[in-house]
Scaffold this motif. Structure first.
Motif, PDB file in Angstrom:
ATOM      1  N   ALA A  92       0.824  -1.210   0.000  1.00 58.29           N
ATOM      2  CA  ALA A  92       0.000   0.000   0.000  1.00 58.29           C
ATOM      3  C   ALA A  92       0.856   1.257   0.000  1.00 58.29           C
ATOM      4  O   ALA A  92       0.928   2.012   0.981  1.00 58.29           O
ATOM      5  N   ASP A  93       1.509   1.494  -1.122  1.00 60.20           N
ATOM      6  CA  ASP A  93       2.422   2.610  -1.261  1.00 60.20           C
ATOM      7  C   ASP A  93       2.513   2.961  -2.745  1.00 60.20           C
ATOM      8  O   ASP A  93       2.639   2.076  -3.595  1.00 60.20           O
ATOM      9  N   ALA A  94       2.452   4.248  -3.049  1.00 56.89           N
ATOM     10  CA  ALA A  94       2.417   4.684  -4.445  1.00 56.89           C
ATOM     11  C   ALA A  94       3.744   4.508  -5.173  1.00 56.89           C
ATOM     12  O   ALA A  94       3.797   4.638  -6.407  1.00 56.89           O
ATOM     13  N   TYR A  95       4.805   4.214  -4.447  1.00 51.47           N
ATOM     14  CA  TYR A  95       6.131   4.040  -5.044  1.00 51.47           C
ATOM     15  C   TYR A  95       6.107   3.087  -6.225  1.00 51.47           C
ATOM     16  O   TYR A  95       6.830   3.258  -7.210  1.00 51.47           O
ATOM     17  N   SER A  96       5.237   2.094  -6.161  1.00 46.68           N
ATOM     18  CA  SER A  96       5.168   1.058  -7.194  1.00 46.68           C
ATOM     19  C   SER A  96       4.990   1.632  -8.595  1.00 46.68           C
ATOM     20  O   SER A  96       5.643   1.201  -9.539  1.00 46.68           O
ATOM     21  N   TRP A  97       4.087   2.595  -8.752  1.00 43.29           N
ATOM     22  CA  TRP A  97       3.846   3.164 -10.088  1.00 43.29           C
ATOM     23  C   TRP A  97       5.122   3.818 -10.633  1.00 43.29           C
ATOM     24  O   TRP A  97       5.446   3.687 -11.805  1.00 43.29           O
ATOM     25  N   PHE A  98       5.829   4.505  -9.749  1.00 42.00           N
ATOM     26  CA  PHE A  98       6.942   5.328 -10.204  1.00 42.00           C
ATOM     27  C   PHE A  98       8.201   4.513 -10.475  1.00 42.00           C
ATOM     28  O   PHE A  98       8.833   4.664 -11.516  1.00 42.00           O
ATOM     29  N   VAL A  99       8.559   3.595  -9.564  1.00 40.39           N
ATOM     30  CA  VAL A  99       9.788   2.828  -9.755  1.00 40.39           C
ATOM     31  C   VAL A  99       9.639   1.798 -10.865  1.00 40.39           C
ATOM     32  O   VAL A  99      10.600   1.504 -11.587  1.00 40.39           O
ATOM     33  N   ASN A 100       8.431   1.284 -11.045  1.00 38.06           N
ATOM     34  CA  ASN A 100       8.247   0.210 -12.019  1.00 38.06           C
ATOM     35  C   ASN A 100       7.846   0.698 -13.402  1.00 38.06           C
ATOM     36  O   ASN A 100       8.296   0.168 -14.407  1.00 38.06           O
ATOM     37  N   VAL A 101       6.993   1.692 -13.455  1.00 38.25           N
ATOM     38  CA  VAL A 101       6.422   2.108 -14.735  1.00 38.25           C
ATOM     39  C   VAL A 101       7.155   3.307 -15.334  1.00 38.25           C
ATOM     40  O   VAL A 101       7.212   3.442 -16.552  1.00 38.25           O
ATOM     41  N   PHE A 102       7.742   4.160 -14.485  1.00 43.85           N
ATOM     42  CA  PHE A 102       8.290   5.404 -15.027  1.00 43.85           C
ATOM     43  C   PHE A 102       9.769   5.649 -14.751  1.00 43.85           C
ATOM     44  O   PHE A 102      10.326   6.618 -15.243  1.00 43.85           O
ATOM     45  N   ARG A 103      10.398   4.766 -13.998  1.00 46.89           N
ATOM     46  CA  ARG A 103      11.834   4.912 -13.844  1.00 46.89           C
ATOM     47  C   ARG A 103      12.517   4.273 -15.051  1.00 46.89           C
ATOM     48  O   ARG A 103      12.045   3.269 -15.570  1.00 46.89           O
TER      49      ARG A 103
END
Length: 538
Positions: A436-447
């Protein structure tokens, strides 16, 4: 994620071929499994779950990263579990935990007296070995443990993590993937092979009873008599997973009392279910949103103006209206209920704005025709609505959209193709976090990613990468700073880079038997029913 996902609702892990085997999770017929609605005592009650896709792609709790979460969360347990009501982690295998002020050391106190399904004790040494194996395997969602420098088992119930950088480890430990604690000594030979023959080494309330890959009733779990939570009171003693691709068939089975739970209905069937006597319904906002990823690296959408034009062409309001409750408007990349949600960012269709941007790039009405390609999930009616509306809107702007529905593995392989000319201009997929943390979208999809995994907009931006890398530490020690960083990143990724459009956030629309008591949806564990928490009724 990244190294990541999913078949669930059409995004996924590459499908692996598995073999069946006997013993400890034997493979056999399911003709003896009782069905809801038949005469059976509460002690023999079977909860029948109806998924629309095959259940198991990977039985190894270290690398599991797909649909099997719906079963794994009943077989395995993690140190903590996320509570969406309190928005905090709560005890599971750990009864309590503390962290140092700098967020770099975490101490978990484990529940005493827990036994694995193998009969061996679950102590701190076993938990340490489990997490270290997951980290070493390095597949699926293993990246969630990336901050861990070392793990110590101080005594039988004390587990100490020393981190390389601050991270909210109580949330990490509640993840739906890669957080499972399991018996690493369960097999004398190849443990991964042993798991994927249909064995388990969890500590949860249920253990594998039978598994028949490719059969309609693919998987049956039975209660683990030695479960630490005990079995006093009414509980389901078995769980059966009956694969039913067609929603109408699933709905008919539910009406006839042959199944207990249908994970998702379309809007028409959901409305019908709401007025059916022997059925109850549940609608819950999810942490799962739909992403339209734009190819920033090659093809016509390499031009940011054209990406912004497509963003503006999407009929966001019309799409949500057409979904009739199955989706709500998104405000940025992060769904409501997670740190990083930024209200007031809901996009609106702007056809004049889209036309102006197209004209600046030499396209649009009266200009050169523009051809775009799009891939989406075969059989997903919600994505089909998006494609229909977008095709119509772009057609008015002299843009031809060629959309292909594909099986996930085919779509994913095309998106990752080393030949950039084979890649699509727009890639449609769902995303939800591993914990339950928004980090997933950023590290996986946009890094930036090399090789490409889920960064299917192919965006490469060193500045954005550095901001993404700071998110775990900010989340652990500076919540206000994390909120500001998430807002800034969403402004850059959606606005400046125009790498993505977020058409909607999914609502989970469930239908289940009137006899099922105590069901609560938990969006941190997509489509999971924690069956032990339910009571079978009359």
């Amino acid at each position: 994620m990244r190294w990541h996902k999913r078949l669930l609702a059409a995004g996924a892990v590459a499908v692996v071929a598995f073999t069946s085997a006997c013993g400890g999770g034997k493979v056999r017929g399911t003709e003896d499994s009782p069905q809801p609605g038949t005469s059976q005592s509460a002690a023999d009650a079977t909860f029948v779950y109806v998924p629309n896709l095959d259940v198991v792609t990977d039985w190894d709790p270290a690398s599991s990263y797909s649909n099997e979460i719906i079963a794994m969360e009943n077989v395995y347990e993690s140190l903590t579990r996320y509570n969406p009501q309190t928005k905090k982690a709560e005890p599971r295998l750990a009864t309590s935990w503390t962290s140092t002020p700098d967020g770099k050391q975490w101490t978990f106190t484990l529940r005493p007296g827990v036994t694995f399904h193998t009969g061996k004790p679950l102590d701190a040494a076993a938990a340490k070995a489990s997490i270290e194996r997951t980290m070493k395997v390095g597949q699926g969602a293993a990246y969630i443990w990336g901050a861990v420098d070392k793990i110590e088992a101080k005594d039988a119930t004390t587990l100490v993590f020393t981190l390389k950088y601050p991270t909210a480890l109580d949330l990490v430990a509640s993840a739906g993937y890669a957080s499972y604690i399991y018996d690493t000594t369960a097999a004398t030979g190849d443990l991964a092979k042993w798991f994927n023959e249909g064995h388990d080494a969890g500590s949860g309330p249920y253990t594998i009873d039978s598994w028949q890959k490719g059969q309609e009733t693919e998987l049956t779990l039975k209660k683990f008599d030695g479960y630490w939570g005990g079995w006093s009171g009414a509980h389901y003693s078995k769980i059966s997973y009956r694969v039913t691709p067609e929603l109408t068939t699933a709905w008919q089975l539910l009406q006839r009392g042959e199944v207990s739970f249908v994970q998702r209905l379309n809007s028409q069937l959901f409305q019908q279910a709401s007025g059916t006597a022997n059925v109850q319904t549940s609608q819950t906002p999810s942490f799962q949103n739909l992403l339209a990823l734009f190819n920033t690296e090659s093809g016509p959408l390499k031009d940011v103006k054209l990406r912004q034009a497509v963003q503006k062409a999407i009929d966001y309001d019309g799409l949500v209206a057409a979904l009739k409750g199955a989706g709500v408007q998104a405000s940025g990349l992060v769904p409501d209920g997670l740190l990083g949600f930024t209200p007031g960012q809901a996009p609106k269709q702007d056809l004049p704005g889209a036309e102006a941007l197209l004209k600046e790039a030499g396209y649009g009405p009266g200009g050169k025709p523009l051809d775009l390609t799009l891939t989406y999930a075969q059989g997903d009616s919600d994505q089909e609505v998006l494609v229909t509306l977008l095709t119509s809107a772009l057609d008015k702007l002299n843009v031809k959209l060629t959309a292909k529905p594909l099986q996930w593995t085919t779509q994913w392989d095309q998106g990752k193709s080393k030949d950039t000319s084979k890649r699509q201009d727009i890639f449609i997929m769902y995303w939800y976090p591993d914990y339950a943390d928004a980090y997933s979208w950023f590290v996986n999809v946009f890094r930036s990613a090399d090789p490409i995994s889920f960064n299917l907009s192919y965006m490469k931006n060193d500045g954005i990468d550095k901001e993404i890398d700071k998110l775990p530490e900010l989340t652990a020690i500076d919540k206000a700073g994390a909120e500001a960083a998430y807002a800034d990143l969403q402004s850059k990724i959606i606005g400046q880079e125009a790498a993505v459009a977020v058409p909607y956030v999914q609502n989970y629309q469930r239908a289940f038997a009137k006899s099922v008591q105590g069901y609560v949806d938990n969006p941190a564990y997509p489509n999971v029913v924690f069956v032990y928490d339910l009571k079978p009724g009359a």
